[in-house]
Design a protein around this motif. Structure first.
Motif, PDB file in Angstrom:
ATOM      1  N   HIS A   1      18.145   9.746  27.040  1.00 66.03           N
ATOM      2  CA  HIS A   1      18.595   8.125  25.655  1.00 66.03           C
ATOM      3  C   HIS A   1      17.617   7.435  25.299  1.00 66.03           C
ATOM      4  CE1 HIS A   1      22.384  10.551  25.792  1.00 66.03           C
ATOM      5  NE2 HIS A   1      21.495  11.262  24.719  1.00 66.03           N
ATOM      6  N   ASN A   2      16.730   7.103  25.241  1.00 67.89           N
ATOM      7  CA  ASN A   2      16.286   5.847  25.587  1.00 67.89           C
ATOM      8  C   ASN A   2      15.741   5.791  23.905  1.00 67.89           C
ATOM      9  OD1 ASN A   2      15.493   5.861  28.505  1.00 67.89           O
ATOM     10  ND2 ASN A   2      14.134   7.692  28.223  1.00 67.89           N
ATOM     11  N   THR A   3      15.135   4.162  23.960  1.00 67.40           N
ATOM     12  CA  THR A   3      15.091   4.113  22.662  1.00 67.40           C
ATOM     13  C   THR A   3      13.853   4.687  22.108  1.00 67.40           C
ATOM     14  OG1 THR A   3      16.156   1.947  23.036  1.00 67.40           O
ATOM     15  CG2 THR A   3      14.446   2.108  21.037  1.00 67.40           C
ATOM     16  N   VAL A   4      13.796   4.898  20.839  1.00 71.52           N
ATOM     17  CA  VAL A   4      12.389   5.632  20.796  1.00 71.52           C
ATOM     18  C   VAL A   4      11.468   4.187  19.743  1.00 71.52           C
ATOM     19  CG1 VAL A   4      11.914   7.308  18.773  1.00 71.52           C
ATOM     20  CG2 VAL A   4      13.402   8.106  20.501  1.00 71.52           C
ATOM     21  N   ASP A   5      12.171   3.728  19.119  1.00 66.66           N
ATOM     22  CA  ASP A   5      11.315   2.654  17.791  1.00 66.66           C
ATOM     23  C   ASP A   5      12.584   1.668  18.225  1.00 66.66           C
ATOM     24  OD1 ASP A   5      10.693   1.470  15.670  1.00 66.66           O
ATOM     25  OD2 ASP A   5      11.475   2.193  14.161  1.00 66.66           O
ATOM     26  N   PRO A   6      11.821   0.649  18.928  1.00 68.01           N
ATOM     27  CA  PRO A   6      12.494  -0.445  19.180  1.00 68.01           C
ATOM     28  C   PRO A   6      13.218  -1.399  17.879  1.00 68.01           C
ATOM     29  CG  PRO A   6      10.541  -0.064  20.495  1.00 68.01           C
ATOM     30  CD  PRO A   6      10.902   1.003  19.766  1.00 68.01           C
ATOM     31  N   GLY A   7      12.598  -1.460  16.772  1.00 69.89           N
ATOM     32  CA  GLY A   7      12.962  -1.741  15.984  1.00 69.89           C
ATOM     33  C   GLY A   7      13.329  -1.334  15.530  1.00 69.89           C
TER      34      GLY A   7
END
Length: 346
Positions: free
Chosen positions: A305-311
């Motif tokens: 569950h890591n962030t894929v798109d930090p934006g």
């Protein structure tokens, strides 16, 4: 449904309620059709130029996408499995002074249900209850092998709120929900406390997140995410790959949750809230129910569950949204949100 989960002699609705369908308002019907059919793998029925329905199983409707400007989840449909419990819920709502209205035949037909009644819900999400879902023998045309629904319902809805305790009280009053557990988590510098509420054997049908020590809400949409459960692990992995390949935004990579042990990923729907596609969460069997203890887990995920798109999780954007939300009061339903919750932490 196991006798254990049938309505109790004390008048409880627990075990007789399940998540039946979701109603979304959007101007992006063509994008929703592509997202639902080609990325996630749902069966799509195009009813008119202004309405789509998604099927997951034999029910005529599990998602209703109607044309409108909100770009948001507008209503949650709850199936009540017997008429006595249905009438009991209607009495609870009316006796507390909350208006409740019978849905029109057209509204019921769009949702593929009988005996539809509607009343106000937290954050402006209308709550709809019905007794019978229309089913169809027409085969499913979808690229996913199947979804898990049945007596536990079609999945869950997650909400962020400035009044999580009030929403907890609401579902306790209306459906006799039970608290499964809590999770403490820090996301993008925000300390969250999330409570998970079950109304049947599904670990949770509603999750409510609040910012610790701050009465702010950083999410534009009424729902933060909605969840559906695939039948096979391969379906979840394949959907993850299709979402990326077709250019839809991915929020969180595949991972496993600490509390319900579900493997899942989160992508962004055309309306801006997230869709969690999950596999194999725990089922609260009668044996587990008898011995259930409410605990607090540290962190949402065991792994992944890591962030894929930090934006998507830009802190400045979150702060801006929280300020905008603070300018308008959060919609609450005081008459249904005041149940005493002794022993439940805030």
């Amino acid at each position: 449904m196991s006798d254990f989960f049938r309505p109790n002699t004390d008048g409880s609705a627990f075990g007789a309620v399940q998540l039946g369908y979701l109603v979304v308002e959007s101007q992006r019907l063509r994008t929703w059709q592509r997202f639902g059919a080609d990325a996630i793998g749902l069966h799509v029925d195009e009813l008119t130029n202004d309405a789509l329905r998604f099927r997951l199983d034999e029910h005529e409707c599990r998602f209703l996408i109607q044309r409108g400007a909100a770009e948001d989840l507008m209503a949650i449909g709850w199936q009540v499995t017997d008429h006595d419990t249905f009438d009991r819920i209607v009495r609870r709502v009316t006796e507390r002074g909350v208006p409740i209205h019978e849905g029109t035949p057209e509204e019921a037909a769009l949702r593929g249900v009988q005996r539809l009644w509607r009343f106000a819900g937290p954050k402006g999400i209308v709550q709809e209850i019905f007794t019978t879902a229309h089913t169809t023998p027409r085969p499913l045309h979808m690229i996913t092998s199947g979804f898990v629904t049945g007596a536990a319902g079609m999945g869950h809805v997650a909400i962020t709120s400035r009044d999580p305790r009030g929403i907890h009280g609401y579902y306790n009053t209306v459906f006799d929900s039970r608290l499964s557990d809590y999770i403490d988590e820090n996301i993008s510098g925000l300390a969250l406390k999330i409570r998970f509420l079950r109304v049947n054997e599904r670990h949770h049908s509603i999750a409510v997140a609040g910012i610790r020590h701050l009465t702010i809400d950083p999410i534009r949409t009424k729902a933060q995410h909605v969840n559906i459960q695939v039948a096979d692990l391969e379906d979840m992995i394949a959907a993850y790959q299709r979402v990326r390949e077709l250019g839809f935004d991915m929020a969180w990579s595949i991972g496993q949750h600490t509390n319900d042990r579900e493997l899942s990923f989160y992508c962004v729907t055309p309306s801006g809230f997230e869709l969690e596609v999950g596999w194999d969460p725990i089922v609260v069997t009668p044996e587990l129910e008898e011995a259930w203890q409410v605990v607090t887990y540290q962190g949402i995920s065991v792994w992944g569950h890591n962030t894929v798109d930090p934006g998507i999780f830009d802190k400045l954007g979150q702060l801006r949204q929280a300020v905008m939300n603070a300018r308008r009061p959060e919609i609450t339903v005081p008459g249904l949100s005041t149940t005493s919750l002794q022993g439940v932490s805030s």
